[in-house]
Scaffold this active site. Structure first.
Site, PDB file in Angstrom:
ATOM      1  N   PRO A 102       0.836  -1.198   0.000  1.00  8.27           N
ATOM      2  CA  PRO A 102       0.000   0.000   0.000  1.00  8.27           C
ATOM      3  C   PRO A 102       0.877   1.258   0.000  1.00  8.27           C
ATOM      4  CG  PRO A 102      -0.003  -1.035   2.174  1.00  8.27           C
ATOM      5  CD  PRO A 102       0.744  -1.959   1.260  1.00  8.27           C
ATOM      6  N   GLY A 106       3.155   2.947   5.558  1.00  9.85           N
ATOM      7  CA  GLY A 106       4.145   2.666   6.609  1.00  9.85           C
ATOM      8  C   GLY A 106       4.848   1.338   6.418  1.00  9.85           C
ATOM      9  N   LEU A 107       4.665   0.718   5.230  1.00  7.31           N
ATOM     10  CA  LEU A 107       5.291  -0.591   4.989  1.00  7.31           C
ATOM     11  C   LEU A 107       6.446  -0.503   3.981  1.00  7.31           C
ATOM     12  CD1 LEU A 107       2.190  -3.003   4.900  1.00  7.31           C
ATOM     13  CD2 LEU A 107       3.614  -2.366   6.846  1.00  7.31           C
ATOM     14  N   GLY A 108       6.909   0.708   3.742  1.00  2.00           N
ATOM     15  CA  GLY A 108       8.119   0.859   2.918  1.00  2.00           C
ATOM     16  C   GLY A 108       7.876   0.808   1.424  1.00  2.00           C
ATOM     17  N   SER A 109       6.681   1.236   0.977  1.00  2.00           N
ATOM     18  CA  SER A 109       6.369   1.096  -0.462  1.00  2.00           C
ATOM     19  C   SER A 109       7.337   1.880  -1.331  1.00  2.00           C
ATOM     20  CB  SER A 109       4.931   1.524  -0.747  1.00  2.00           C
ATOM     21  OG  SER A 109       4.764   2.896  -0.484  1.00  2.00           O
ATOM     22  N   SER A 110       7.721   3.087  -0.923  1.00  2.00           N
ATOM     23  CA  SER A 110       8.601   3.893  -1.797  1.00  2.00           C
ATOM     24  C   SER A 110       9.992   3.264  -1.862  1.00  2.00           C
ATOM     25  CB  SER A 110       8.678   5.345  -1.309  1.00  2.00           C
ATOM     26  OG  SER A 110       9.170   5.404   0.007  1.00  2.00           O
ATOM     27  N   ALA A 111      10.513   2.816  -0.729  1.00  2.12           N
ATOM     28  CA  ALA A 111      11.858   2.209  -0.731  1.00  2.12           C
ATOM     29  C   ALA A 111      11.856   0.890  -1.501  1.00  2.12           C
ATOM     30  CB  ALA A 111      12.335   1.987   0.707  1.00  2.12           C
ATOM     31  N   ALA A 112      10.758   0.130  -1.388  1.00  2.00           N
ATOM     32  CA  ALA A 112      10.696  -1.147  -2.109  1.00  2.00           C
ATOM     33  C   ALA A 112      10.643  -0.910  -3.616  1.00  2.00           C
ATOM     34  CB  ALA A 112       9.471  -1.942  -1.647  1.00  2.00           C
ATOM     35  N   ASP A 153      14.335   2.379   6.436  1.00  2.47           N
ATOM     36  CA  ASP A 153      13.504   1.670   5.447  1.00  2.47           C
ATOM     37  C   ASP A 153      14.378   1.089   4.331  1.00  2.47           C
ATOM     38  OD1 ASP A 153      11.509   2.721   7.003  1.00  2.47           O
ATOM     39  OD2 ASP A 153      10.341   3.556   5.352  1.00  2.47           O
TER      40      ASP A 153
HETATM   41  C1  MEV Z   1       9.390   5.313   8.755  1.00  4.12           C
HETATM   42  O1  MEV Z   1       9.286   3.955   8.364  1.00  4.12           O
HETATM   43  C2  MEV Z   1      10.070   5.408  10.071  1.00  4.12           C
HETATM   44  C3  MEV Z   1      10.249   6.821  10.616  1.00  4.12           C
HETATM   45  O2  MEV Z   1      11.022   6.673  11.810  1.00  4.12           O
HETATM   46  C4  MEV Z   1      10.946   7.742   9.661  1.00  4.12           C
HETATM   47  C5  MEV Z   1      12.400   7.378   9.433  1.00  4.12           C
HETATM   48  O3  MEV Z   1      13.002   6.667  10.202  1.00  4.12           O
HETATM   49  O4  MEV Z   1      12.943   7.897   8.443  1.00  4.12           O
HETATM   50  C6  MEV Z   1       8.918   7.437  10.994  1.00  4.12           C
END
Ligand code: MEV
Length: 316
Positions: A102, A106-112, A153
């Site tokens: 998604p 918060g599951l790292g979609s952009s880095a993945a 991430d």
């Molecule tokens: C994001 O997955 C985690 C945060 O701590 C941001 C970061 O570490 O860059 C919110």
């Protein structure tokens, strides 16, 4: 000539969860993160006829861009960085990116997405990138997406192993004595990391002593959690997740819906639960005994989660 005879290549990258320590990790405290291997971004590189140029397509978002005509787009920046690293000119290539992750969850979609593209280009060049190279290239793109990311991430996604991470240092691979199961549930509300990180920064600037103390308290939980994982004391990990969630509430990055989901998971028998990633929306994680997966997953859905699924963090 060579490009015409080549077969397409594919590569992928996993998603991630922060187990404990998000936000505090931006301020130099340690955090623990694990790959989510079942949800992946996938990139496919297909040869195009000579002179066609390099095209990037993301059918999920309806994007289609030509590398040379989109200098600032994050996907184009990713491809250009990887090509520069490989010492290659613009190839005649179609890159197709798809993702099961998604966006802003918060599951790292952009880095993945970036990691999958980088790996596909390396594979195209018959090279295998070391995880630290993938991590470093993806970090450059994470800065475009998120402003001041800690680097956790890109690191966990590049290594695809559970890690302990401190900003600016190489990751330490976590020793995990016993596997454990998480249920991951999506609130369905976007969680733009740039905004939540900026909100925490504003709070820290207003009340530095209070925020530093909260970050220190998170660091203590991370240390305890690492000891639990090493000892296989999975049941003892639950209250640490709960305590981390309470501090994230104090940092102002939870929401009524996230709190409701976390509470629903606990009521259904989870050992502990918390938001994961930037917060305000995105996902929660619940630590569950394998026999409780069904009931906790159902409770999370009934409490309003858009989706919920179980994932195992393996022992090493
Ligand atoms: C994001 O997955 C985690 C945060 O701590 C941001 C970061 O570490 O860059 C919110």
């Amino acid at each position: 000539m060579m490009a015409e005879t080549r077969l397409p290549v594919e590569a992928s990258a996993c998603g991630k969860v922060i187990l404990l320590g998000e936000h505090a990790v931006v301020y130099g405290r340690p955090a623990l993160a694990a790959p989510v291997c079942g949800l992946r971004a996938r990139a496919r590189a297909e040869p195009l006829p000579p002179g066609a140029g390099c095209w990037i397509e993301a059918p999920d978002t309806g994007e289609r861009l030509r590398l040379s005509e989109a200098p600032d787009h994050p996907l184009a920046r990713t491809v250009r960085l990887a090509l520069e690293h490989l010492g290659l000119p613009e190839p005649d290539l179609r890159l197709v990116l798809r993702s099961e992750l998604p966006v802003a969850g918060g599951l790292g979609s952009s880095a993945a997405a970036s990691a999958a593209l980088v790996r596909a280009l390396f594979r195209w060049a018959d090279r295998t990138p070391e995880p630290e190279i993938v991590s470093a290239l993806v970090y450059e793109i994470e800065k475009l997406h998120h402003g001041t990311p800690s680097g956790i991430d890109n690191t966990v996604i590049a290594y695809e192993r559970p890690i302990r991470f401190v900003r600016g240092r190489p990751p330490v691979l976590l020793r995990i004595a016993r596997p454990f199961t998480l249920v991951i549930a999506d609130s369905g509300v976007p969680s733009p990391t740039r905004e939540t990180v900026a909100a925490v920064r504003a709070g820290w600037e207003r009340e530095p002593a209070r925020y530093e103390a909260l970050f220190d308290a998170i660091a203590d939980l991370v240390q305890e959690a690492e000891a639990c994982l090493q000892a296989g004391a999975i049941e003892a990990l639950g209250p640490l997740l709960d305590a981390n969630h309470r501090i994230l509430q104090e940092l102002g990055v939870s929401s009524p819906l996230l709190d409701h989901l976390v509470e629903a998971a606990r009521m259904a028998g989870a050992l502990g639960a918390k938001l994961t990633g930037g917060g305000r929306g995105g996902n929660v994680i619940a630590l569950v005994r394998p026999e409780d997966v069904e009931v906790v997953t159902r409770a999370l859905r009934a409490a309003g989660a858009r989706g919920a699924f179980a994932t195992e963090v393996r022992a090493d």
